[in-house]
Design an enzyme around this catalytic site. Sequence first.
Site, mmCIF file in Angstrom:
data_model
loop_
_atom_site.group_PDB
_atom_site.id
_atom_site.type_symbol
_atom_site.label_atom_id
_atom_site.label_comp_id
_atom_site.label_asym_id
_atom_site.label_seq_id
_atom_site.Cartn_x
_atom_site.Cartn_y
_atom_site.Cartn_z
ATOM 1 N N LYS A 56 0.857 -1.206 0.000
ATOM 2 C CA LYS A 56 0.000 0.000 0.000
ATOM 3 C C LYS A 56 0.887 1.248 0.000
ATOM 4 C CE LYS A 56 -3.960 1.958 2.538
ATOM 5 N NZ LYS A 56 -4.894 1.759 3.663
ATOM 6 N N SER B 253 -9.715 1.861 2.628
ATOM 7 C CA SER B 253 -8.779 2.553 1.770
ATOM 8 C C SER B 253 -7.737 1.643 1.115
ATOM 9 C CB SER B 253 -8.047 3.637 2.577
ATOM 10 O OG SER B 253 -7.274 3.057 3.605
ATOM 11 N N SER C 68 -10.192 -0.436 6.938
ATOM 12 C CA SER C 68 -9.566 -0.286 5.615
ATOM 13 C C SER C 68 -8.833 -1.509 5.076
ATOM 14 C CB SER C 68 -8.606 0.905 5.623
ATOM 15 O OG SER C 68 -9.335 2.098 5.568
#
Lengths: 98, 490
Positions: free
Chosen positions: B79, B154, B178
């Site tokens: 990420k 996210s 997330s």
Amino acid sequence: MSDANHMDVSYVANLARIELTDEEAVLFQGQLDQVLEYVEQLNELDVSDVQPTAHAVPLVNVLRADEPGVSLDNDTVTANAPAARDGQILVPKINEQF
Amino acid sequence: MTDLNTKTISELSELLAAGECTSVDIVNDVLSAIDERDGRVGAYLTLDREAALEQAEAADEARAGGQTGALLGIPLAIKDLLNVKGQPCTCASKMLEGYTAPYDATVIARLREAGAILLGRVNMDEFAMGSSTENSALGKTCNPWNFDHVPGGSSGGSAASVAADEAIASLGSDTGGSIRQPAAFCGCVGLKPTYGMVSRYGLTAFASSLDQIGPVTKTVKDAALLLEAIAGHDQKDSTSVDVDVPMFGKKLTDDHSLAGMKLGLPKEYFVEGMDPEVEQAVRDAVEHCKNLGAEIVDVSLPNAKYAIAVYYIIATAEASANLARFDGIRYGMRLDGKDPIELYGKTRAAGFGSEVKRRIILGTYVLSSGYYDAYYLRAQKVRTLIRNDFIEAFRQCDAIIAPVTPTPAYKIGEKSADPLKMYLDDILTTPVNLAGICGMSIPCGFSSGGLPIGLQILGDSFKEENILKVGHAYEQTTDWHKRKPAIQPV
């Protein structure tokens, strides 16, 4: 909390150092008023005798021996700066008016 | 051997150990899949092919030299808010375009030590703020099961990359759901470890008391293996807890009985407006666990309904402080102004997207003089109530099972104009972060529209072993995790 659900978005944005366009200010005002209205539900609870939880785990001051360690070198630090000179980060003058 | 990209960490680990494939073979298959599919999925922001192949060659050499390990030679997607030395770390924000990470996050250092291959950076909601990855300033990520739908957020890029077999596994971060929510939307396994279990050093902070780094994988066993590699005390993070990290992977055996385990079922998690297909899939999963020998007990989490309100006060307050560092002075974007105040204002106006601005403004407000007690302090007190509910519930059960989200993945654009509507989507995940406990999402069904549905398994603090055991037993006796999205090449 009840008188607070009409924050002045433009004023708070200025405190947060974010310039908003007029369109953004109007849009955010409506959206954030809605959020503040939603969080009003927390007033349903009597929390007068409840201790606040700032962290899920107990935090203690973590101290280590005061010894020099490895840190980033000068070039690495300034490589990400918007402006740099002589190994230092270049910032705008703040004292010109004085 | 072909299609190595479709395999799991544990499968590839066995193939590598038996000499049936090399790490270079695996990376080549993953890169081919990215070439074929990522034009449509949009999981990756940056990909360093040469570096990935160099790391694969090094892993193959290390293996030839006698090194072993479950992650040795396994390519992972990261990420874009974790610092990987020498790679961009943009947090999917214009504010950090051009920024190169000067050091490795602790989790990255641990992955390197384990011999994992760092493929590239995957998309996310800007600074991890959002539930759909629509808030990325750098591109769109689609749900691999249906390109018209969001991948969740996210960590949407993390989940999409794994679901599309464009990575063997990935790392994400979970502040209010997330990891678990995108895992549920994309049909992956997503694990949010207990707060303090994994070092946050090198993670770009959003809400410091809530953020945790965790794995997104194809199976529960893989989540266990990845967690094992990244967990453990780190003196660089004062919130990291010094606890023993069990060999999570080895504890998952072929015995899939849940006899002797008590699983709590919270009635408050079957919320009004929940999609009937989601409710049915989760209730079927509960029945399945019962058939595996688990005892199902009713538990109550009465204050969970306040979690969204508490979360959006605490998370935005912490975000307003954490994101104060993005001011155009030391790194990132800078727009000039006649004085520093104007410079800050212009830079932050141009650098941040709408969701980030909204949250910083809300956070500044709830911390401001006169409103601190009414909002922030009250929210911290209700957080105590939410945490106490879990403490009480875990006196009655070993783990809690529940839905992850009220609906399957929704359409791109469906909720983006209504922030509150999108915030409410996290209603079943945020209580976990507020209480600091661990939680995992695993696939438990599909909607009639062909979209994955997730089962959430929650455990008490540092009881990851319990949720992994339940998840593994369920997964290995069902076949939801074996299904793959049909993705046509670009």
